[in-house]
Design a protein around this motif. Structure first.
Motif, mmCIF file in Angstrom:
data_model
loop_
_atom_site.group_PDB
_atom_site.id
_atom_site.type_symbol
_atom_site.label_atom_id
_atom_site.label_comp_id
_atom_site.label_asym_id
_atom_site.label_seq_id
_atom_site.Cartn_x
_atom_site.Cartn_y
_atom_site.Cartn_z
ATOM 1 N N MET A 1 0.851 -1.191 0.000
ATOM 2 C CA MET A 1 0.000 0.000 0.000
ATOM 3 C C MET A 1 0.889 1.243 0.000
ATOM 4 O O MET A 1 1.837 1.329 0.761
ATOM 5 C CB MET A 1 -0.881 -0.027 1.262
ATOM 6 C CG MET A 1 -1.787 1.186 1.387
ATOM 7 S SD MET A 1 -2.728 1.211 2.926
ATOM 8 C CE MET A 1 -3.993 0.015 2.566
ATOM 9 N N THR A 2 0.562 2.182 -0.876
ATOM 10 C CA THR A 2 1.311 3.457 -0.878
ATOM 11 C C THR A 2 0.884 4.272 0.332
ATOM 12 O O THR A 2 -0.234 4.152 0.786
ATOM 13 C CB THR A 2 0.984 4.297 -2.135
ATOM 14 O OG1 THR A 2 -0.009 3.674 -2.881
ATOM 15 C CG2 THR A 2 2.198 4.575 -2.951
ATOM 16 N N SER A 3 1.785 5.098 0.813
ATOM 17 C CA SER A 3 1.473 5.929 1.968
ATOM 18 C C SER A 3 0.355 6.897 1.617
ATOM 19 O O SER A 3 0.369 7.527 0.571
ATOM 20 C CB SER A 3 2.718 6.703 2.401
ATOM 21 O OG SER A 3 3.731 5.809 2.791
ATOM 22 N N LYS B 1 3.096 10.358 6.785
ATOM 23 C CA LYS B 1 2.185 9.503 6.027
ATOM 24 C C LYS B 1 2.682 8.059 6.028
ATOM 25 O O LYS B 1 1.899 7.123 6.215
ATOM 26 C CB LYS B 1 2.033 10.012 4.587
ATOM 27 C CG LYS B 1 1.161 11.253 4.466
ATOM 28 C CD LYS B 1 1.232 11.891 3.091
ATOM 29 C CE LYS B 1 0.678 11.026 1.999
ATOM 30 N NZ LYS B 1 0.730 11.714 0.675
ATOM 31 N N ARG B 2 3.998 7.892 5.844
ATOM 32 C CA ARG B 2 4.578 6.545 5.869
ATOM 33 C C ARG B 2 4.339 5.888 7.227
ATOM 34 O O ARG B 2 3.904 4.739 7.318
ATOM 35 C CB ARG B 2 6.079 6.589 5.583
ATOM 36 C CG ARG B 2 6.455 6.267 4.158
ATOM 37 C CD ARG B 2 7.943 6.004 3.977
ATOM 38 N NE ARG B 2 8.817 6.945 4.663
ATOM 39 C CZ ARG B 2 9.169 8.138 4.198
ATOM 40 N NH1 ARG B 2 8.701 8.559 3.029
ATOM 41 N NH2 ARG B 2 9.978 8.927 4.873
ATOM 42 N N ALA B 3 4.639 6.619 8.296
ATOM 43 C CA ALA B 3 4.508 6.069 9.653
ATOM 44 C C ALA B 3 3.056 5.696 9.964
ATOM 45 O O ALA B 3 2.781 4.592 10.455
ATOM 46 C CB ALA B 3 5.032 7.069 10.681
ATOM 47 N N THR B 4 2.124 6.596 9.675
ATOM 48 C CA THR B 4 0.727 6.313 10.025
ATOM 49 C C THR B 4 0.134 5.218 9.140
ATOM 50 O O THR B 4 -0.678 4.419 9.611
ATOM 51 C CB THR B 4 -0.136 7.593 9.982
ATOM 52 O OG1 THR B 4 -0.047 8.190 8.687
ATOM 53 C CG2 THR B 4 0.296 8.600 11.041
ATOM 54 N N THR B 5 0.565 5.155 7.892
ATOM 55 C CA THR B 5 0.102 4.070 7.015
ATOM 56 C C THR B 5 0.604 2.727 7.546
ATOM 57 O O THR B 5 -0.147 1.750 7.613
ATOM 58 C CB THR B 5 0.573 4.285 5.563
ATOM 59 O OG1 THR B 5 0.018 5.509 5.073
ATOM 60 C CG2 THR B 5 0.130 3.144 4.652
#
Length: 197
Positions: A1-3, A181-185
């Motif tokens: 999944m992309t961020s 965004k990366r971290a929360t994704t």
């Protein structure tokens, strides 16, 4: 999944990014809603919430506790995470969580102290920050100290866009929106992807 922009708790869904689907009895409504009705959750519900305790307003404390305990039991039974509402009730909430440990816990709209944040984080819980964070020095400190692996962001009932919340949080943490965004994704996938698969 992309961020993507993960909005872990919103009362104003936009259909953009990832918006969590929850069902639960808010502590303000613990005297108005039927706990038994929660037994038939919609198929797309990903978490129980928002549930918890609010000792500043809402139903009586005993009614709130009964509703909270029932929802924690349901969350355990269905192996669902919980999204917490906690106002002036940090100690009682922590006691209830310890007695009925859910699969995952997200403190939504966290506005507590850095000390409270540390205690929740030590238990492996997640903290979600929103618009109210940016007007509280103690909560800004908690936002700075929260590890990326236990962080979420949200709009709650604000009409501020999730993109703006991420931009403010990135500035406070000295990082980039993309990193957030990366971290929360990744956090979202860690908690929710197994049950979505």
């Amino acid at each position: 999944m992309t961020s993507q922009f993960v909005n872990i708790h919103t009362h104003r869904p936009t259909g953009r990014g990832i918006e969590l689907r929850t069902a639960g009895i808010h502590p303000w409504d613990a005297d108005k809603e039927d706990i038994a009705a929660l037994g038939t959750l919609p198929a797309d519900v990903q978490a129980i919430g928002e549930t918890g305790l609010d000792y500043a307003r809402g139903a009586g404390r005993q009614q709130q506790l009964a509703a909270f305990r029932a929802q924690l039991a349901l969350a355990r039974d269905r192996q669902l995470p919980v999204v917490l509402h906690c106002v002036r009730a940090f100690e009682p909430v922590m006691l209830e969580l310890a007695a009925r440990e859910p699969r995952a816990v997200i403190f939504h709209g966290f506005i507590g102290s850095p000390e409270q944040a540390r205690r929740a984080l030590e238990k492996g819980y997640y903290l979600s920050f929103g618009v109210r964070t940016f007007s509280s020095p103690k909560t800004l400190e908690a936002l700075r100290e929260t590890p990326p692996g236990q962080l979420f962001l949200e709009t709650d009932d604000s009409d501020t866009g999730i993109e703006e919340v991420y931009a403010h949080a990135a500035a406070v943490r000295g990082t980039t929106v993309e990193a957030l965004k990366r971290a929360t994704t990744e956090n979202y996938e860690r908690i929710f992807a197994p049950q979505n698969g």
